[in-house]
Motif scaffolding. Structure first.
Motif, PDB file in Angstrom:
ATOM      1  N   THR A  91       0.946  16.864  15.312  1.00 24.05           N
ATOM      2  CA  THR A  91       1.443  16.201  16.512  1.00 24.05           C
ATOM      3  C   THR A  91       0.374  16.175  17.601  1.00 24.05           C
ATOM      4  O   THR A  91      -0.690  16.772  17.454  1.00 24.05           O
ATOM      5  CB  THR A  91       2.676  16.946  17.058  1.00 24.05           C
ATOM      6  OG1 THR A  91       2.267  18.263  17.455  1.00 24.05           O
ATOM      7  CG2 THR A  91       3.787  17.032  16.034  1.00 24.05           C
ATOM      8  N   ALA A  92       0.663  15.508  18.685  1.00 20.84           N
ATOM      9  CA  ALA A  92      -0.268  15.387  19.803  1.00 20.84           C
ATOM     10  C   ALA A  92      -0.708  16.747  20.334  1.00 20.84           C
ATOM     11  O   ALA A  92      -1.854  16.936  20.727  1.00 20.84           O
ATOM     12  CB  ALA A  92       0.363  14.570  20.924  1.00 20.84           C
ATOM     13  N   CYS A 116       7.526  13.835  16.339  1.00 19.94           N
ATOM     14  CA  CYS A 116       6.887  13.266  17.533  1.00 19.94           C
ATOM     15  C   CYS A 116       6.227  11.926  17.265  1.00 19.94           C
ATOM     16  O   CYS A 116       6.395  10.979  18.021  1.00 19.94           O
ATOM     17  CB  CYS A 116       5.840  14.237  18.078  1.00 19.94           C
ATOM     18  SG  CYS A 116       6.560  15.682  18.854  1.00 19.94           S
ATOM     19  N   ARG A 117       5.446  11.864  16.210  1.00 20.01           N
ATOM     20  CA  ARG A 117       4.748  10.603  15.900  1.00 20.01           C
ATOM     21  C   ARG A 117       5.733   9.487  15.583  1.00 20.01           C
ATOM     22  O   ARG A 117       5.600   8.376  16.067  1.00 20.01           O
ATOM     23  CB  ARG A 117       3.807  10.783  14.714  1.00 20.01           C
ATOM     24  CG  ARG A 117       2.562  11.501  15.061  1.00 20.01           C
ATOM     25  CD  ARG A 117       1.667  11.514  13.860  1.00 20.01           C
ATOM     26  NE  ARG A 117       0.370  12.043  14.233  1.00 20.01           N
ATOM     27  CZ  ARG A 117      -0.681  11.934  13.485  1.00 20.01           C
ATOM     28  NH1 ARG A 117      -0.612  11.323  12.320  1.00 20.01           N
ATOM     29  NH2 ARG A 117      -1.823  12.433  13.867  1.00 20.01           N
ATOM     30  N   ASP A 169       7.597   8.270  18.643  1.00 22.59           N
ATOM     31  CA  ASP A 169       6.706   7.946  19.761  1.00 22.59           C
ATOM     32  C   ASP A 169       6.884   8.920  20.924  1.00 22.59           C
ATOM     33  O   ASP A 169       6.807   8.552  22.089  1.00 22.59           O
ATOM     34  CB  ASP A 169       6.927   6.503  20.217  1.00 22.59           C
ATOM     35  CG  ASP A 169       5.768   5.973  21.056  1.00 22.59           C
ATOM     36  OD1 ASP A 169       4.633   6.461  20.892  1.00 22.59           O
ATOM     37  OD2 ASP A 169       6.001   5.078  21.894  1.00 22.59           O
ATOM     38  N   GLY A 170       7.138  10.180  20.587  1.00 20.07           N
ATOM     39  CA  GLY A 170       7.253  11.223  21.601  1.00 20.07           C
ATOM     40  C   GLY A 170       8.638  11.394  22.193  1.00 20.07           C
ATOM     41  O   GLY A 170       8.851  12.232  23.065  1.00 20.07           O
ATOM     42  N   CYS A 177       7.780  13.146  25.448  1.00 19.57           N
ATOM     43  CA  CYS A 177       6.888  14.304  25.473  1.00 19.57           C
ATOM     44  C   CYS A 177       5.638  13.944  26.280  1.00 19.57           C
ATOM     45  O   CYS A 177       4.945  12.970  25.962  1.00 19.57           O
ATOM     46  CB  CYS A 177       6.500  14.681  24.053  1.00 19.57           C
ATOM     47  SG  CYS A 177       5.157  15.885  23.968  1.00 19.57           S
ATOM     48  N   HIS A 210       2.378  13.885  24.138  1.00 21.16           N
ATOM     49  CA  HIS A 210       2.297  12.683  23.300  1.00 21.16           C
ATOM     50  C   HIS A 210       1.889  11.474  24.138  1.00 21.16           C
ATOM     51  O   HIS A 210       1.021  10.695  23.737  1.00 21.16           O
ATOM     52  CB  HIS A 210       3.648  12.429  22.611  1.00 21.16           C
ATOM     53  CG  HIS A 210       3.610  11.282  21.670  1.00 21.16           C
ATOM     54  ND1 HIS A 210       3.240  11.416  20.356  1.00 21.16           N
ATOM     55  CD2 HIS A 210       3.876   9.966  21.858  1.00 21.16           C
ATOM     56  CE1 HIS A 210       3.285  10.239  19.766  1.00 21.16           C
ATOM     57  NE2 HIS A 210       3.670   9.344  20.657  1.00 21.16           N
ATOM     58  N   LYS A 238      -1.572   9.399  23.634  1.00 23.28           N
ATOM     59  CA  LYS A 238      -1.496   7.972  23.337  1.00 23.28           C
ATOM     60  C   LYS A 238      -2.264   7.161  24.387  1.00 23.28           C
ATOM     61  O   LYS A 238      -2.985   6.222  24.052  1.00 23.28           O
ATOM     62  CB  LYS A 238      -0.041   7.531  23.260  1.00 23.28           C
ATOM     63  CG  LYS A 238       0.110   6.148  22.702  1.00 23.28           C
ATOM     64  CD  LYS A 238       1.509   5.878  22.236  1.00 23.28           C
ATOM     65  CE  LYS A 238       1.540   4.503  21.588  1.00 23.28           C
ATOM     66  NZ  LYS A 238       2.804   4.229  20.989  1.00 23.28           N
ATOM     67  N   PHE A 241      -4.907  13.553  18.392  1.00 27.90           N
ATOM     68  CA  PHE A 241      -4.248  14.709  18.999  1.00 27.90           C
ATOM     69  C   PHE A 241      -5.125  15.173  20.150  1.00 27.90           C
ATOM     70  O   PHE A 241      -6.277  14.755  20.294  1.00 27.90           O
ATOM     71  CB  PHE A 241      -3.950  15.828  17.987  1.00 27.90           C
ATOM     72  CG  PHE A 241      -5.141  16.352  17.245  1.00 27.90           C
ATOM     73  CD1 PHE A 241      -5.927  17.358  17.779  1.00 27.90           C
ATOM     74  CD2 PHE A 241      -5.466  15.845  15.998  1.00 27.90           C
ATOM     75  CE1 PHE A 241      -7.024  17.848  17.089  1.00 27.90           C
ATOM     76  CE2 PHE A 241      -6.571  16.326  15.295  1.00 27.90           C
ATOM     77  CZ  PHE A 241      -7.342  17.329  15.846  1.00 27.90           C
TER      78      PHE A 241
END
Length: 103
Positions: free
Chosen positions: A11-12, A31-32, A35-36, A47, A50, A54, A60
């Motif tokens: 995840t981010a 999460c991915r 899109d958070g 998030c 995230h 992005k 990440f």
């Protein structure tokens, strides 16, 4: 292909969704994939880690061109070792993908 296998579930914030109990039980889409917009952030929306990753076009946080930045501790207060963890993860990514440029 090795890149996709090793980092597809990262995840981010550098967590690995593959072993997450909420993910396994179907309580979180990841999460991915969302899109958070996952259950952990339902009250505040998306998030923030995230969203930041992005906005900076990174896979990440540790691969962001601005890493480490002043926002890091505020974005991940639950993870006091975030900088060290993300640095190690970025090193692992670079070792696994020496021919790829970080996004």
């Amino acid at each position: 292909m090795e890149y996709q296998k090793r980092f597809a579930t990262i995840t981010a914030c550098g967590e690995d969704c593959s072993g997450c109990p909420k993910r396994i039980q179907g309580l979180c889409g990841g999460c991915r994939e969302t899109d958070g917009y996952c259950p952990e952030w339902a009250q505040t929306g998306r998030c923030p880690v995230h969203a930041c990753v992005k906005a900076h076009d990174a896979l990440f946080c540790g691969l962001c061109r601005e890493f480490p930045c002043d926002r890091l501790s505020g974005l991940m207060p639950w993870k006091p070792d975030a900088q060290a963890h993300l640095s190690a993860l970025a090193e692992a990514w670079r070792a696994a993908c020496p021919d790829r440029q970080a996004p």
